[in-house]
Structure formats: structure tokens, C-alpha cells
Write an enzyme that holds these catalytic residues in place. Structure first.
Site, PDB file in Angstrom:
ATOM      1  N   ASP A 193      56.850-164.230 -22.009  1.00 25.07           N
ATOM      2  CA  ASP A 193      57.748-165.284 -21.543  1.00 25.07           C
ATOM      3  C   ASP A 193      57.006-166.590 -21.795  1.00 25.07           C
ATOM      4  O   ASP A 193      56.148-166.990 -21.025  1.00 25.07           O
ATOM      5  CB  ASP A 193      58.041-165.100 -20.047  1.00 25.07           C
ATOM      6  CG  ASP A 193      58.904-166.227 -19.491  1.00 25.07           C
ATOM      7  OD1 ASP A 193      59.050-167.256 -20.181  1.00 25.07           O
ATOM      8  OD2 ASP A 193      59.418-166.082 -18.365  1.00 25.07           O
ATOM      9  N   THR A 220      62.686-170.761 -22.785  1.00 30.24           N
ATOM     10  CA  THR A 220      63.689-171.805 -22.670  1.00 30.24           C
ATOM     11  C   THR A 220      63.494-172.714 -23.881  1.00 30.24           C
ATOM     12  O   THR A 220      62.472-172.637 -24.560  1.00 30.24           O
ATOM     13  CB  THR A 220      63.506-172.639 -21.393  1.00 30.24           C
ATOM     14  OG1 THR A 220      62.138-173.038 -21.314  1.00 30.24           O
ATOM     15  CG2 THR A 220      63.867-171.863 -20.148  1.00 30.24           C
ATOM     16  N   ARG A 229      68.720-178.052 -22.814  1.00 30.27           N
ATOM     17  CA  ARG A 229      68.528-177.089 -21.727  1.00 30.27           C
ATOM     18  C   ARG A 229      69.166-175.766 -22.150  1.00 30.27           C
ATOM     19  O   ARG A 229      70.385-175.684 -22.333  1.00 30.27           O
ATOM     20  CB  ARG A 229      69.236-177.663 -20.493  1.00 30.27           C
ATOM     21  CG  ARG A 229      68.862-177.071 -19.181  1.00 30.27           C
ATOM     22  CD  ARG A 229      69.043-178.089 -18.084  1.00 30.27           C
ATOM     23  NE  ARG A 229      68.001-179.087 -18.182  1.00 30.27           N
ATOM     24  CZ  ARG A 229      66.761-178.921 -17.717  1.00 30.27           C
ATOM     25  NH1 ARG A 229      66.429-177.851 -17.075  1.00 30.27           N
ATOM     26  NH2 ARG A 229      65.863-179.874 -17.877  1.00 30.27           N
TER      27      ARG A 229
END
Ligand code: DSN
Length: 426
Positions: A193, A220, A229
Site C-alpha cells: 500500500d 491513492t 483525489r
């Protein structure tokens, strides 16, 4: 804009962002091109499915823009496949767990107070209700070294289906080779991650987990990667028709992931965000982005050194990446909430943060977390880190002196106005 109330709030937020310094390590400022793509007519379109296989008509342009984002992401990170539809990091992680695990299976992640993320098994989250999370953590708080031997012992005992290497508040580097060794011993899928450090990996200034045999990377797109975003899942394996059920085999990970994102977890992808992701990935391929990423690390190291010179107790005594975590109880005898609020008053935005094995609760924890991605985008260099460290020290020391805080606030504002937001530049 006809809606004057919202127009006023957007203008006020632009002013706040211009007149202060953004030190939250997970935030950044996007380019005008990324903003334009986000605000484009792609927001009007439903595109359930994948490029070339949709449930709605009128996909001539959405197919092209999604394929562009996929191709750019694959080439940026050296992946066989990219799912660019994930709405953000949390659903991206959720999708991976569901793609590979069954309810009740074990997943291994970093201890939350040591730097792991909420989606790595915080009690109360949906994933923690469905899966059995086990932990690894920091062995030496002074250096941040992970207890790899303990991690191996836990992995052998609990047989995790997935091992996650990743964090949201860990200022050091993980040893991906050791993760890979442990993963191999227990036959676990290796997932990184890298939400916080994706831009640093894309630029080649931090190692890429895929070079160590990782199978999946989630991220992200709005932190160091400086895009809109959103989220993304990169994987190695063979891509096949996502509408056909497929066996749970390693080589099928890309398709298992696609099927879990849609229709498993999400409905229509946000095509305006996907268009903006494509723009950001192109920006990240440019030579200037490497210079930017190198400067993030230089600024971070300098800021850490300057804070420590002023007595700030940094967790692990420094940083290898873009962020640092300071124990403000140990340094100043105040909790992270008071420190956050005090610094907000002078235009320095950062966040309160739990520290390893924090005796205080998350809403009033012992630490603060800060980082350099956004201020580096703004154009700040090492010499400016000296100013920031000094402002932080002065503000916290003089937190009850309103006159001093007002003077510091004016100084910060005057300084900031020399560095326009990238979206304001023509
Ligand atoms: N909320 C993000 C962060 O600030 O690290 C992680 O999801």
C-alpha cells in the site's frame, strides 16, 4: 457562478490554501490541467464496465481516456495491469482483500499505532469484521527498524493470505526484500500500500516493490503522485475478460481485481477523475517530476534536522521519506491536538497523530505528523525549512501569547504569498 454561497466558499478555501503552508504529508496541490480535467464534462457520463466492454452507450471518448490512464499507470510503475477505477485508497485495499481472500481468512499488516493505515485492520472497519488481521511492528523505536523475525514467526503461525507492506505514518523505509522472503515462506500474496509514497516510487527516488516480487500495489493518486483525489490498483499477471468468472490463481490477479472493483464494490467509475488521473500520470513521467521528488526528500531531511536541532523528539529520530512524526508530549508537554491547533493559528497546517503504542487516544494523541510534498510543489527549498522549523518552535513555545502568534501568522502569510499555488500560475 450562480451559486454565490458556494462560490464564496471556494474563494475562501483558495485564500486559505494560498496564505498558509500545507504540511499534511498526504496532501498536495494539483496543476491547473489536473483541475481542468476534474472539472470537465466527463463528470456527466456513466461508464459501468471497462474499456471496450460497457453497459451504457456513448463510450467513444471514455474508453480512450480510461485506456490512456491505464497505459500510463502501467508504464509509470512497471505493472502488467492497472485498475484506475477505484474511488480512493480505502476501497482499493478493500477490493484486493475481497479479490483474494474469503471471509475469515488472515491478512497481515503493520500495527496501526506504529504507522499502519485504518484499512489494514483497524477494529470497527468492514474489513476487520470480515477478515482476521494479524500484526507486525517497529522493534526499535529509536531507528524505526521493523521486527522482521517476529513478523516471520507470526506469519508461520497464522498463515496470512496477504501480507501488506505499507503505512500512513511511518517515516522510514520498509525492507521489501525481507517482506518478499517472508511472503514466499508462507505462500502469501504480497501487497504494497504505497499511497503515501507513490510519487516517490514513480520518480525512482524510492524503491519499487514490484522489483522485489510484490504481486499488487494499491495507492491513492492525490498524495505524492499529485493527481486528483482517487485510487488505483496495480498488479502483475494476465488480464482476461473481467466479465468471466475466473479461478483464484496468482496469474489471474488482474482479472480478479477488476471483477471485485466492478461489479463487486463499485458502480459507475468517475470518468472525470480518471481523465485527471491520466493527466497526472503524464505529468509524473516528465523529468521535472523527478526533480520534484528528489526535492521532497531533501526538504524532508532538512526539516527533520532543523526540528531536532530545536529539541523536537522525532519518532525514529529522523526520516527516509517525505514525512516525520514528532512526539509533542515528550518535547513540550502538550498533546497533538493542542499543537495542531496552535500551528493552525499561524497558518501551518498539519495533523495530530498517534505515536507507537500511544498511551493517549487518537483524538488527543501524543504526536503530530507533517511532511513536505505540498510545500515542495509550492517551490520551497531547504533554506525555507529552517524558517518553518523556527516558526513551529516559536509558536508552540509562545502558544499562550496571542500577540506573538499574530506576529508569526503575519510573517507566514507574507512568506506564502511569494509562492503562488500551481493552479494559479498561467
Ligand atoms: N488519510 C490519509 C492520510 O492522511 O494518511 C490516509 O488515508
Amino acid at each position: 457562478m450562480d451559486d454565490k454561497k458556494v462560490e464564496k466558499l471556494i474563494a475562501a478555501e483558495e485564500k486559505r490554501q494560498s496564505e498558509g503552508l500545507e504540511l499534511i504529508p498526504s496532501e498536495n496541490y494539483v496543476s491547473r490541467d489536473v483541475l481542468n480535467a476534474m472539472g470537465s464534462v466527463f463528470t456527466n457520463k456513466y461508464s459501468e464496465g471497462f474499456p471496450g466492454k460497457r453497459y451504457y452507450g456513448g463510450q467513444i471518448n471514455t474508453d480512450k481516456v480510461e485506456q490512456l490512464a491505464i497505459n500510463r499507470a502501467k508504464s509509470l510503475f512497471g505493472a502488467d495491469h492497472a485498475n484506475v477505477q477505484s474511488h480512493s485508497g480505502a476501497p482499493a485495499n478493500e477490493a484486493v482483500y475481497h479479490a483474494w481472500c474469503d471471509p475469515g481468512d488472515t491478512i497481515m499488516g503493520m500495527e496501526l499505532s506504529h504507522g499502519g493505515h485504518l484499512t489494514h485492520g483497524r477494529p470497527g472497519t468492514i474489513s476487520a469484521k470480515l477478515f482476521n488481521f494479524v500484526r507486525y511492528g517497529i522493534k526499535d523505536i529509536e531507528t524505526g527498524e521493523i521486527g522482521y523475525n517476529e513478523m516471520l514467526a507470526t506469519a508461520k503461525k497464522t498463515k496470512p493470505k496477504i501480507i501488506i507492506a505499507g503505512f500512513s505514518s511511518y517515516p522510514r523505509s520498509l525492507d521489501y526484500a525481507k517482506f518478499a522472503q517472508i511472503g514466499k515462506e508462507v505462500n502469501a500474496v504480497l501487497m504494497a500500500d504505497m499511497a503515501h509514497i507513490a510519487g516517490l516510487i514513480a520518480a525512482g527516488v524510492l524503491p519499487n516493490p514490484f522489483d522485489f516480487g510484490f504481486h499488487i500495489i494499491t495507492t491513492t493518486t492525490h498524495k505524492t503522485l499529485r493527481g486528483p483525489r482517487g485510487g488505483m490498483i496495480l498488479s502483475q499477471g494476465t488480464v482476461s475478460n473481467p466479465f468471466q468468472p475466473i479461478d483464484k490463481k496468482l496469474k489471474n490477479l488482474p482479472t480478479l481485481i477488476d471483477r471485485t472493483v466492478f461489479p463487486g464494490i463499485q458502480g459507475g467509475p468517475h470518468m472525470h477523475t480518471i481523465a485527471a488521473k491520466a493527466v497526472a500520470f503524464d505529468e509524473a513521467m516528465k523529468p521535472e517530476f523527478k526533480v520534484y521528488a528528489r526535492q521532497i526528500l531533501k526538504n524532508s531531511k532538512k526539516l527533520a534536522d532543523e526540528l531536532m536541532k530545536r529539541g523536537f523528539k522525532l519518532i525514529t529520530n529522523g526520516t527516509d521519506n517525505h514525512m516525520m512524526v514528532a512526539d509533542v508530549v515528550a518535547t513540550f508537554g502538550i498533546d497533538g491536538k493542542v499543537a495542531e491547533e496552535t500551528l493552525d493559528e499561524i497558518g501551518l497546517t498539519l495533523n495530530k497523530q498517534i505515536i507507537p503504542d500511544d498511551p493517549l487516544p487518537p483524538y488527543k494523541p501524543s504526536g503530530i505528523r507533517l511532511g513536505t510534498p505540498a510545500i515542495t510543489t509550492r517551490g520551497l527549498k531547504e533554506k525555507d525549512m529552517v524558517l518553518i522549523a523556527e516558526w513551529m518552535h516559536q509558536a508552540i513555545k509562545n502558544r499562550r501569547n496571542n500577540k506573538k502568534l499574530a506576529a508569526l501568522s503575519s510573517e507566514v502569510k507574507e512568506f506564502c504569498l511569494q509562492f503562488p499555488l500551481p493552479s494559479d500560475k498561467t
